[in-house]
Design a protein around this motif. Structure first.
Motif, PDB file in Angstrom:
ATOM      1  N   LEU A  36      -0.609   7.416  -0.795  1.00 35.80           N
ATOM      2  CA  LEU A  36      -1.628   6.840   0.088  1.00 35.80           C
ATOM      3  C   LEU A  36      -3.033   7.216  -0.374  1.00 35.80           C
ATOM      4  O   LEU A  36      -3.953   6.385  -0.366  1.00 35.80           O
ATOM      5  CB  LEU A  36      -1.406   7.320   1.530  1.00 35.80           C
ATOM      6  N   GLU A  37      -3.208   8.469  -0.764  1.00 34.69           N
ATOM      7  CA  GLU A  37      -4.512   8.906  -1.248  1.00 34.69           C
ATOM      8  C   GLU A  37      -4.894   8.166  -2.530  1.00 34.69           C
ATOM      9  O   GLU A  37      -6.051   7.789  -2.718  1.00 34.69           O
ATOM     10  CB  GLU A  37      -4.501  10.416  -1.492  1.00 34.69           C
ATOM     11  N   GLU A  38      -3.909   7.977  -3.401  1.00 34.92           N
ATOM     12  CA  GLU A  38      -4.176   7.246  -4.645  1.00 34.92           C
ATOM     13  C   GLU A  38      -4.523   5.788  -4.348  1.00 34.92           C
ATOM     14  O   GLU A  38      -5.433   5.208  -4.963  1.00 34.92           O
ATOM     15  CB  GLU A  38      -2.963   7.325  -5.570  1.00 34.92           C
ATOM     16  N   ALA A  39      -3.773   5.180  -3.385  1.00 36.75           N
ATOM     17  CA  ALA A  39      -4.037   3.782  -3.015  1.00 36.75           C
ATOM     18  C   ALA A  39      -5.425   3.641  -2.394  1.00 36.75           C
ATOM     19  O   ALA A  39      -6.164   2.676  -2.672  1.00 36.75           O
ATOM     20  CB  ALA A  39      -2.963   3.294  -2.038  1.00 36.75           C
ATOM     21  N   LYS A  80     -11.281   1.950  -2.864  1.00 37.67           N
ATOM     22  CA  LYS A  80     -12.686   2.331  -2.932  1.00 37.67           C
ATOM     23  C   LYS A  80     -13.268   2.001  -4.310  1.00 37.67           C
ATOM     24  O   LYS A  80     -14.408   1.531  -4.437  1.00 37.67           O
ATOM     25  CB  LYS A  80     -12.816   3.827  -2.656  1.00 37.67           C
ATOM     26  N   GLU A  81     -12.451   2.217  -5.336  1.00 38.71           N
ATOM     27  CA  GLU A  81     -12.869   1.927  -6.705  1.00 38.71           C
ATOM     28  C   GLU A  81     -13.142   0.437  -6.876  1.00 38.71           C
ATOM     29  O   GLU A  81     -14.128   0.025  -7.489  1.00 38.71           O
ATOM     30  CB  GLU A  81     -11.772   2.388  -7.666  1.00 38.71           C
ATOM     31  N   ARG A 108      -4.624  -4.477  -3.104  1.00 36.81           N
ATOM     32  CA  ARG A 108      -4.611  -3.012  -2.998  1.00 36.81           C
ATOM     33  C   ARG A 108      -4.525  -2.559  -1.544  1.00 36.81           C
ATOM     34  O   ARG A 108      -3.878  -1.554  -1.233  1.00 36.81           O
ATOM     35  CB  ARG A 108      -5.858  -2.432  -3.671  1.00 36.81           C
ATOM     36  N   ILE A 109      -5.170  -3.323  -0.639  1.00 33.83           N
ATOM     37  CA  ILE A 109      -5.066  -3.007   0.784  1.00 33.83           C
ATOM     38  C   ILE A 109      -3.637  -3.230   1.264  1.00 33.83           C
ATOM     39  O   ILE A 109      -3.093  -2.457   2.064  1.00 33.83           O
ATOM     40  CB  ILE A 109      -6.053  -3.866   1.611  1.00 33.83           C
ATOM     41  N   SER A 110      -3.004  -4.282   0.731  1.00 35.99           N
ATOM     42  CA  SER A 110      -1.614  -4.590   1.101  1.00 35.99           C
ATOM     43  C   SER A 110      -0.679  -3.450   0.696  1.00 35.99           C
ATOM     44  O   SER A 110       0.218  -3.055   1.460  1.00 35.99           O
ATOM     45  CB  SER A 110      -1.183  -5.895   0.416  1.00 35.99           C
ATOM     46  N   VAL A 111      -0.894  -2.910  -0.513  1.00 35.35           N
ATOM     47  CA  VAL A 111      -0.074  -1.770  -0.977  1.00 35.35           C
ATOM     48  C   VAL A 111      -0.267  -0.583  -0.049  1.00 35.35           C
ATOM     49  O   VAL A 111       0.689   0.093   0.353  1.00 35.35           O
ATOM     50  CB  VAL A 111      -0.449  -1.396  -2.428  1.00 35.35           C
ATOM     51  N   TYR A 112      -1.534  -0.339   0.312  1.00 35.26           N
ATOM     52  CA  TYR A 112      -1.844   0.787   1.205  1.00 35.26           C
ATOM     53  C   TYR A 112      -1.130   0.626   2.548  1.00 35.26           C
ATOM     54  O   TYR A 112      -0.551   1.589   3.084  1.00 35.26           O
ATOM     55  CB  TYR A 112      -3.355   0.879   1.409  1.00 35.26           C
TER      56      TYR A 112
END
Length: 645
Positions: free
Chosen positions: A598-601, A606-607, A621-625
């Motif tokens: 989760l932290e990596e996602a 943010k990146e 990327r939001i979907s993965v999170y």
């Protein structure tokens, strides 16, 4: 040469961890295990645990751990083969060498073992010399004059070096030993200015074998019997690969068992002092062999007892000159007493003069604690002189300051105040001065060793983020702990704990190298049709695997069985419901992994926002999170944890 696997297996089957460790440190039973102060590092309270049931040891202070073989390797500083040989000798196991040994393997044979072999040859050579005409007339005659019996001569491996240039050299070369090895063992010397000429180090002297803790000869002391003033009275072996005089005490091999049993060690100066005490029936005695007592020698004594009694010759000036040794002993955490012999006497001469019974009585009656001893020694010199009296107080306080235990320090402050006739507050004030100076010196030393910018030191420190890798490492460890300890147990009628654990974590990759290695070893055993129990890993050749498994199967604290057997107070044990224990452990590990993901996602989202990526990338990327978050919520529900977005 390599030792056969059969011999190694016999040693593993026969050795007992309690007996092996008990030869070096006094063990006390507490619960199911035995405990002692660790022989590998300084400590005040025992954190070194020995498990007779599991045949392992572990220090919860410094982390040392292993089986009986590893203990001998660690304590003696020797290799695996030498440890096997030493244990085989202890348990009367015949050593079988591997067949088809190549010349290269013979040539590469451990140099330390080769040194032990040549030193043993020299020891036996010197002993046999006592039966020669010269040896009987000089060496044996000297020993008999001092009352040394044949048994005591054999016990201490006493001998005689013939009066000639190269008797030992010729005998050793004839027996197949090399000149190079004789040089490395300190047994021969090379003539100055002539590289081709060699001669014996010990000539025309009686010899005293110096042994290590395991009983092997590692060096020699030799005494001249003539009145030749050009020659030193004693000469000793030089420092070698196996002999470091600051690390060994003469007589420690013969004394270690008695020291442990008597819970006291007598410390004397010379070889004959040790032997004379043995003749008087006092075996818990060692000698510093004429050198100043060292920190390592004190640590060596502390392996067997916390109590030491120093025996001083009847020479007041010499005693005052050697008092630094008492401060070192106190600093090492030992309790010190002292015995002073009458003027002109030493332990050897006095024991022979009064006899065994009177000598033993003298030691008991004349033993003083170090405060009474030190004050009594200096009181006559100080007299009524106030300057000298003040100096005496400072010397006593200096010694008390060396004691690490605050309770013992307080007792000695009170005792010394009474003996010196001054208030306790005065002594305590002097102690405080010493401690303040010590702290100030330490502070400035740290500043010198670790210089830093003063302004930076005043700035607020940055908050250190939580290390997810550390959290995962801890959870991986917990899963492996359950796998090693309970993997062979049944979690249901048809399923072993290991099957359940491995199925549930099949897709997870362990991040911690040693845990990943243990997991692979476990899986490999299953592939070979072995359902491994803890003992399986203790025979693994990889020391890292073996040591880590010991950490996994040992606990520092145990609940006393008295709670249930006597008081009828029953507590929950993790083994009572293995299904729940294992299931919760898996969930916790998965939770830590998901949290890391989760932290990596979040960082990737943010990146993408900073780099102004297109909407499709950000949405993906939001979907993965969100998918990971749903998984986390499901795990938390199972664990009974309430979380919010």
């Amino acid at each position: 040469m390599a030792i056969s696997r059969t011999t190694t297996d016999k040693v593993r089957d026969r050795v007992d961890i309690e007996e092996v460790v008990g030869d070096y440190v006094p063990l006390k039973k507490k619960g199911q295990n035995l405990w002692a102060c660790c022989p590998f590092h300084n400590e005040k309270s025992p954190s070194f645990s020995v498990s007779p049931a599991k045949q392992i040891y572990k220090c919860f202070g410094c982390g040392k751990a292993g089986d009986p073989i590893q203990f001998v390797m660690d304590i003696e500083g020797i290799g695996f083969n030498e440890a096997i040989r030493q244990l085989a000798g202890k348990y009367g196991i015949e050593i079988e060498e591997e067949k088809h040994v190549t010349p290269e393997e013979v040539q590469a044979y451990n140099e330390r073992e080769s040194l032990y072999i040549i030193l043993n040859f020299a020891k036996e050579f010197f002993a046999q010399n006592l039966q020669s005409e010269e040896g009987r007339a000089i060496g044996l005659s000297y020993f008999k004059e001092r009352g040394f019996t044949p048994e005591i001569i054999e016990k201490f491996d006493l001998g005689y070096a013939l009066d000639g240039w190269d008797h030992l050299l010729k005998a050793a070369l004839k027996a197949g030993h090399s000149r190079e090895l004789l040089m490395k063992a300190g047994l021969i010397l090379q003539k100055e200015g002539d590289a081709s000429r060699f001669y014996d180090r010990f000539r025309g002297r009686v010899t005293f074998s110096i042994h290590n803790l395991g009983g092997k000869a590692i060096g020699f002391g030799a005494r001249i019997l003539t009145q030749d003033k050009k020659q030193p009275k004693y000469i000793n072996s030089p420092e070698t690969e196996v002999y470091h005089k600051s690390d060994i005490l003469y007589g420690i091999f013969q004394a270690k068992k008695s020291i442990r049993e008597k819970d006291n060690c007598y410390l004397v100066e010379g070889y004959t002092d040790v032997i004379s005490l043995h003749l008087a029936g006092i075996e818990n005695v060692v000698a510093s062999s004429g050198t100043s007592l060292t920190e390592n020698q004190i640590k060596l004594i502390k392996r067997f007892t916390d109590n030491i009694t120093v025996l001083y010759d009847g020479d007041a000036a010499g005693i005052r000159a050697s008092l630094r040794g008492i401060d070192l002993i106190l600093e090492g955490g030992l309790n010190v007493k002292a015995v002073v012999f009458p003027e002109g006497e030493d332990p050897d001469s006095y024991a022979r003069k009064v006899g065994a019974s009177a000598f033993s009585t003298y030691l008991k009656e004349k033993a003083q604690d170090f405060i009474s001893f030190k004050i009594g020694l200096h009181a006559e010199v100080a007299g009524e002189d106030p300057i000298k009296q003040a100096e005496l107080i400072k010397q006593v306080v200096q010694s008390i300051s060396k004691i690490p235990d605050p309770v013992i320090r307080t007792v000695y402050v009170r005792q010394s105040a009474g003996l010196l006739g001054i208030d306790e507050e005065i002594i305590q004030a002097e102690l405080n001065k010493i401690y303040l100076k010590s702290q100030k010196d330490q502070y400035f030393k740290e500043q010198r060793d670790n210089p830093s910018d003063f302004v930076e030191d005043l700035l607020p420190t940055k908050e250190v983020p939580t290390s997810f890798s550390r959290l995962i490492e801890l959870q991986e460890r917990e899963m492996l702990r359950l796998l090693v300890n309970y993997g062979f147990e049944m979690v249901s009628e048809e399923l072993h704990v290991c099957q359940y654990l491995l199925q549930e974590t099949e897709e997870l990759q362990f991040q911690t190298p040693v845990y990943a290695k243990i997991l692979e070893v476990y899986k490999a055993a299953l592939m070979d049709g072995i359902l491994p129990q803890p003992e399986y890993f203790l025979q693994h050749p990889d020391i890292e695997v073996k040591r880590e498994v010991i950490h996994l199967i040992t606990r520092k604290y145990e609940l006393s069985t008295l709670w249930e057997s006597r008081f009828q107070i029953f507590t929950h044990h993790e083994a009572d419901d293995l299904a729940k224990t294992v299931y919760d452990s898996i969930l916790h590990l998965k939770k830590k992994v998901i949290k890391n993901m989760l932290e990596e996602a979040k960082a990737k989202i943010k990146e993408a926002e900073i780099e102004k990526a297109n909407a499709e990338v950000i949405t993906e990327r939001i979907s993965v999170y969100m998918e990971l978050k749903k998984y986390q919520v499901e795990i938390d529900k199972q664990l009974g944890i309430v979380i919010s977005f």
